[in-house]
Structure formats: structure tokens, C-alpha cells
Design a protein around this motif. Structure first.
Motif, PDB file in Angstrom:
ATOM      1  N   ASP A  27       5.027  -0.228  -2.068  1.00 37.26           N
ATOM      2  CA  ASP A  27       3.967  -1.244  -2.035  1.00 37.26           C
ATOM      3  C   ASP A  27       2.713  -0.783  -2.790  1.00 37.26           C
ATOM      4  O   ASP A  27       1.611  -0.762  -2.260  1.00 37.26           O
ATOM      5  CB  ASP A  27       3.621  -1.579  -0.579  1.00 37.26           C
ATOM      6  CG  ASP A  27       2.888  -2.916  -0.452  1.00 37.26           C
ATOM      7  OD1 ASP A  27       2.965  -3.733  -1.392  1.00 37.26           O
ATOM      8  OD2 ASP A  27       2.229  -3.132   0.588  1.00 37.26           O
ATOM      9  N   LYS A  28       2.894  -0.460  -4.063  1.00 33.63           N
ATOM     10  CA  LYS A  28       1.797   0.110  -4.839  1.00 33.63           C
ATOM     11  C   LYS A  28       0.701  -0.915  -5.146  1.00 33.63           C
ATOM     12  O   LYS A  28       0.952  -2.122  -5.224  1.00 33.63           O
ATOM     13  CB  LYS A  28       2.331   0.673  -6.155  1.00 33.63           C
ATOM     14  CG  LYS A  28       3.214   1.897  -5.992  1.00 33.63           C
ATOM     15  CD  LYS A  28       3.656   2.419  -7.360  1.00 33.63           C
ATOM     16  CE  LYS A  28       4.515   3.661  -7.219  1.00 33.63           C
ATOM     17  NZ  LYS A  28       4.950   4.177  -8.531  1.00 33.63           N
ATOM     18  N   LEU A  29      -0.509  -0.386  -5.342  1.00 30.45           N
ATOM     19  CA  LEU A  29      -1.612  -1.211  -5.812  1.00 30.45           C
ATOM     20  C   LEU A  29      -1.495  -1.395  -7.317  1.00 30.45           C
ATOM     21  O   LEU A  29      -0.937  -0.559  -8.026  1.00 30.45           O
ATOM     22  CB  LEU A  29      -2.943  -0.539  -5.496  1.00 30.45           C
ATOM     23  CG  LEU A  29      -3.258  -0.277  -4.021  1.00 30.45           C
ATOM     24  CD1 LEU A  29      -4.589   0.445  -3.885  1.00 30.45           C
ATOM     25  CD2 LEU A  29      -3.268  -1.567  -3.228  1.00 30.45           C
ATOM     26  N   HIS A  30      -2.024  -2.505  -7.801  1.00 36.50           N
ATOM     27  CA  HIS A  30      -2.069  -2.761  -9.228  1.00 36.50           C
ATOM     28  C   HIS A  30      -3.534  -2.675  -9.668  1.00 36.50           C
ATOM     29  O   HIS A  30      -4.340  -3.545  -9.349  1.00 36.50           O
ATOM     30  CB  HIS A  30      -1.483  -4.132  -9.560  1.00 36.50           C
ATOM     31  CG  HIS A  30      -0.066  -4.288  -9.091  1.00 36.50           C
ATOM     32  ND1 HIS A  30       0.471  -5.491  -8.698  1.00 36.50           N
ATOM     33  CD2 HIS A  30       0.925  -3.371  -8.930  1.00 36.50           C
ATOM     34  CE1 HIS A  30       1.723  -5.322  -8.319  1.00 36.50           C
ATOM     35  NE2 HIS A  30       2.018  -4.038  -8.456  1.00 36.50           N
ATOM     36  N   ASN A  50      -2.746  -6.865  -5.143  1.00 35.61           N
ATOM     37  CA  ASN A  50      -1.715  -6.443  -4.192  1.00 35.61           C
ATOM     38  C   ASN A  50      -2.277  -5.555  -3.092  1.00 35.61           C
ATOM     39  O   ASN A  50      -1.571  -4.726  -2.510  1.00 35.61           O
ATOM     40  CB  ASN A  50      -0.554  -5.730  -4.878  1.00 35.61           C
ATOM     41  CG  ASN A  50       0.681  -5.642  -3.984  1.00 35.61           C
ATOM     42  OD1 ASN A  50       1.045  -6.616  -3.328  1.00 35.61           O
ATOM     43  ND2 ASN A  50       1.328  -4.485  -3.921  1.00 35.61           N
ATOM     44  N   LEU A  51      -3.538  -5.723  -2.772  1.00 34.33           N
ATOM     45  CA  LEU A  51      -4.178  -4.915  -1.736  1.00 34.33           C
ATOM     46  C   LEU A  51      -3.989  -5.581  -0.377  1.00 34.33           C
ATOM     47  O   LEU A  51      -4.382  -6.730  -0.170  1.00 34.33           O
ATOM     48  CB  LEU A  51      -5.664  -4.756  -2.049  1.00 34.33           C
ATOM     49  CG  LEU A  51      -6.499  -3.892  -1.103  1.00 34.33           C
ATOM     50  CD1 LEU A  51      -5.959  -2.470  -1.072  1.00 34.33           C
ATOM     51  CD2 LEU A  51      -7.956  -3.905  -1.544  1.00 34.33           C
ATOM     52  N   GLY A  52      -3.355  -4.868   0.545  1.00 38.34           N
ATOM     53  CA  GLY A  52      -3.115  -5.398   1.885  1.00 38.34           C
ATOM     54  C   GLY A  52      -3.411  -4.354   2.941  1.00 38.34           C
ATOM     55  O   GLY A  52      -3.880  -3.246   2.650  1.00 38.34           O
ATOM     56  N   ILE A  53      -3.110  -4.686   4.164  1.00 38.50           N
ATOM     57  CA  ILE A  53      -3.400  -3.780   5.270  1.00 38.50           C
ATOM     58  C   ILE A  53      -2.604  -2.483   5.147  1.00 38.50           C
ATOM     59  O   ILE A  53      -3.117  -1.388   5.363  1.00 38.50           O
ATOM     60  CB  ILE A  53      -3.075  -4.475   6.617  1.00 38.50           C
ATOM     61  CG1 ILE A  53      -4.028  -5.657   6.840  1.00 38.50           C
ATOM     62  CG2 ILE A  53      -3.174  -3.484   7.783  1.00 38.50           C
ATOM     63  CD1 ILE A  53      -3.687  -6.488   8.051  1.00 38.50           C
ATOM     64  N   GLY A  54      -1.345  -2.594   4.751  1.00 38.56           N
ATOM     65  CA  GLY A  54      -0.480  -1.425   4.744  1.00 38.56           C
ATOM     66  C   GLY A  54      -0.705  -0.467   3.596  1.00 38.56           C
ATOM     67  O   GLY A  54      -0.265   0.693   3.653  1.00 38.56           O
TER      68      GLY A  54
END
Length: 452
Positions: A326-329, A349-353
Motif C-alpha cells: 500500500d505504497k504512497l504516491h 493514496n494516503l490512508g490510515i494504514g
């Protein structure tokens, strides 16, 4: 034969002595370029050319004395910027560096100087380009009265070392000033006239390997070349099968082309022997990683925790990037782009996890690599070309083992790092070896290059 390569950088000045028999660096010495002038407006970035000349002379004369006989001196340095000189060949102004932001200042009608010049000439220009800086000075009446021309700082140093009064500028430097026609291999007279500038102040351009003159010791001094071209020459052993990636404060990717290419996202720059470099430049390369390190260090300080450099921590966090889910872009355009200085970085793609230091460390490095690859993907001069080697230079590559692995994975080719550490100075020395007759052409000289 031995030659000296002299690199007049923005923050350092380097001289390297290279033995043409096997490419060995007999000595390389780098000293700070402590010549920045203070008390200026925030957008003004100027240096003292006399202080630069003093340092360059001291380095060169020391090496000429200790490594005689020397067959020639090659010079390179920071492109784009200019210094004005008088009819005796002496500086009559500061060096206005490539970082000078005068061209982005408003000129009275809501537009910036760069915008006015671009619309009037049709050339892609940016603040810091010598022609832009000169245009600002002309509009403001700030051109020194005794000035009879201008040139880059390393063209000025080469002229002074050779005992001349006028510079002779290689196309690699002339093009960096702006308003230069790649088709004509000369400054565009019509564009210069349209902007009400005197063509006579623009420097004369000459072919490859011209001997400008000789030092008091009788050593030939050759035309200076741009530092991007010198770094490419001094780092890439086989120009036909490799791309050069440089990561310092900013970052660049360079690919050789035997023909002119027009692409709004790339620069086409003259190289040597009738060839060109396609160059994609990011204003924020290694600086992006530095910003992240500074962010975490400031957080520690605010929490009252004393700490030193956090780069080792970030390197450890990013080391397992291959398996990170679940990488950041990351877009790492914190300083905008050359064409769009107002542009800024972003994260998607920034989320809680994945709001974690590990994801941020990996995201910034992969964003840096991805921006370079995007430039490469747009380099259409050689359709279907896949590099056999990615040659890496700059501290961001030499010290960044994780970034090297990322680049290798993204480009699908191994990353090789030159054994010598000062690629631009080394490239200038190879250029001088060709000029002095030790090699018939630059490709033969590049066979001296060794990798770690």
C-alpha cells in the motif's frame, strides 16, 4: 599525457589531474566556493568572480607545479549564469548565478521578465539563464557602462588562465544562456534584436577543442564546456548504451542523441562532436529526502529529544521498499519545475494504514526515481531504446544505496557508479586530452573510465 580538469561549481571548486595512459586520477582537490555575496534581495544570487578566479588559479598553479609536465587544461562549471567583463578581459560585475531569480520578478504589466522574453522570442527560457538576466539588467539600466561582453564563469576563468581578453564559448555553454539556435549553432540574431539587446555583448561561439591560449607555464587552455556535458563525458564509458542519472540537490537524467529533438518537457543541449544531450531536470532531487529528514529532526527537537542526522534511520526504514504494501504516491516537485515554478509536490493514496514514517521514506525516494524515469520515458530520440547501464553520479546516488536499487528496478538495468568522484572535472580533463592530441575523439578518451 597528464591533463587538469577544473570544475567551477556553485558551492565548490575542484581540480583533478588525470593520467591519460590509464585514466588514473593522480590527485583531486575540492575546496569551498565561498564567494556568495550577502545583503541582496532574496531572489538575487550573486558571487564574487575575483574570489573565484583567485581560488581557481591557486588550485591550477599548485597542480601545474607538482605534476609537470601537463599537456592541457580543461574547464567546466555552473552553466546559465553570467559575469560582465571589460575590454581588458576583467570582471566588472558580480557573477549572476543560475539560481538568480530576477527573471521571475514582475516587469510592470503583470508579466514577469521571463514571460515577456518567451512571448517575444518563442524560445523556452527560465530565470537564471544568462540572456534573461542580461535582459533584466538592460531594462533596468543596470548593465555596467564599461561592459563589452558577458559569459559564464568558467568561460571567464578559462579566458583568464589563457591570458586572453575575450572569451570563446563552446555551444554547450552558449546554449545554456538562452536565445541560442541549435539549428544555426549560434545566438539567434533576430530574437536578440526583437528584445532590443546588443548582439555584440553576446559571446562568440567556437567549435570543439579550441585552444584559447596558454598559461605562463606554456600549458594549453581549451574552451570550457558545460558541467552537464562534462559530467556525462566523465561518467559514461559507452554513450550509446547508457543513460546518466545525477542526484544532488536537484536531479537530472541525460541521454545522448545524434539529432535535434523538440520536446516541451526536455532540454536538448549541444554536447561535443556534433551530438546532443536530451536532459530532463528536476529542481528537487536529493533535496526532497533532505526535507523529509529535516521534518522528522524538527519533530524530535520540538519534543525535547536531542538527535543528530536521521538519514541512517530513514535509510533503514526504506531498505525493504520492495515488499512494502500500500505504497504512497509522491510527487517530489517541492520547488516546482523549470517551466512551472508555481507547481508543488503532492501525495496520493494516503490512508490510515499507510500514514507511517516508513511509507513516507519509501514514497519520497520512489517519487524521486519516478520523476527521473518519466523524463526518460519521454525521450523519443531513440525509439525502443533500453539502457544496458544506468550510470549514477552525485551524492544522492553515491551515498544512497536504496535509491540505487530503486533506480535499477525502475529502469531494468544495473546502476554503475564511476570510481572517480568528481565526474565534471574528470570530463573536463578527458576533453583536454582530446584537445591536446592524446586521443582522436572523445569516445576513445572515455575508455579510461572505470566503475566501482
Amino acid at each position: 599525457m597528464r591533463t587538469i580538469g577544473l570544475d567551477i561549481g556553485t558551492t565548490t571548486i575542484c581540480a583533478s589531474v588525470v593520467d591519460g595512459a590509464d585514466g588514473t586520477v593522480l590527485e583531486s582537490r575540492t575546496v569551498p566556493n565561498a564567494s556568495f555575496l550577502t545583503g541582496l534581495a532574496p531572489w538575487q544570487k550573486q558571487q564574487d568572480p575575483r574570489r573565484i578566479e583567485k581560488t581557481a588559479r591557486e588550485l591550477t598553479e599548485d597542480m601545474l607545479r607538482r605534476f609537470a609536465p601537463v599537456g592541457g587544461i580543461g574547464v567546466t562549471g555552473q552553466m546559465h549564469g553570467i559575469v560582465y567583463f571589460d575590454d581588458a578581459g576583467r570582471a566588472v560585475s558580480p557573477l549572476y548565478t543560475w539560481q538568480d531569480g530576477s527573471g521571475d520578478q514582475p516587469c510592470g504589466d503583470g508579466r514577469t521578465y521571463v514571460q515577456v522574453m518567451g512571448e517575444a522570442s518563442g524560445y523556452p527560457l527560465a530565470t537564471g539563464f544568462g540572456a534573461v538576466t542580461h535582459y533584466v539588467h538592460r531594462q533596468r539600466g543596470e548593465v555596467p557602462a564599461e561592459a563589452c561582453g558577458f559569459c559564464t564563469i568558467h568561460d571567464y576563468i578559462a579566458m583568464r588562465l589563457a591570458g586572453q581578453k575575450r572569451p570563446a564559448v563552446h555551444p554547450s555553454d552558449a546554449a545554456s544562456l538562452g536565445l541560442f539556435s541549435l539549428e544555426q549553432n549560434a545566438f539567434d540574431r533576430a530574437a536578440v534584436a526583437a528584445l532590443d539587446m546588443e548582439e555584440g555583448l553576446f559571446p562568440e561561439t567556437v567549435r570543439d577543442y579550441v585552444c584559447l591560449g596558454r598559461t605562463p607555464q606554456g600549458v594549453a587552455v581549451f574552451t570550457a564546456i558545460g558541467d552537464n556535458q562534462a559530467s556525462f563525458i566523465g561518467a559514461v564509458r559507452d554513450m550509446d548504451t547508457a543513460v546518466l542519472v545525477n542526484v544532488g540537490t536537484g536531479s537530472q537524467i541525460s541521454l545522448l542523441s545524434d539529432r535535434l529533438v523538440y520536446d516541451p518537457l526536455l532540454e536538448t543541449r549541444p554536447c561535443v562532436e556534433g551530438q546532443f544531450l536530451l536532459v530532463g531536470s528536476s529542481l528537487c532531487g536529493g533535496r526532497a529526502y533532505a526535507l523529509l529528514e529535516g521534518f522528522f529532526r524538527q519533530m524530535m527537537q520540538e519534543a525535547g529529544v536531542a538527535c543528530g542526522s536521521l538519514y541512517p534511520v530513514l535509510d533503514r526504514l526504506s531498505a525493504g521498499f520492495e515488499t512494502l504494501p500500500d505504497k504512497l504516491h509522491f510527487s517530489t516537485q517541492f520547488s516546482g519545475t523549470r517551466r512551472h515554478p508555481e507547481q508543488r509536490a503532492s501525495i496520493t493514496n494516503l490512508g490510515i494504514g499507510n500514514f507511517t514514517p516508513r511509507h513516507f521514506a519509501v514514497g519520497v525516494l520512489e517519487g524521486t526515481a519516478e520523476e527521473l524515469y518519466a523524463f526518460y520515458a519521454g525521450m523519443t530520440a531513440r525509439p525502443g531504446f533500453r539502457p544496458e547501464t544506468v550510470v549514477g553520479s552525485g551524492n544522492g546516488i553515491r551515498r544512497g544505496e536504496v535509491l540505487r536499487r530503486m533506480l535499477a528496478a525502475r529502469f531494468g538495468a544495473p546502476v554503475r557508479v564511476p570510481a572517480h568522484t568528481e565526474e565534471a572535472a574528470y570530463g573536463a580533463a578527458l576533453y583536454a586530452l582530446v584537445g591536446a592530441g592524446a586521443f582522436p575523439d572523445i569516445r576513445q578518451a572515455q575508455r579510461c573510465i572505470r566503475y566501482q
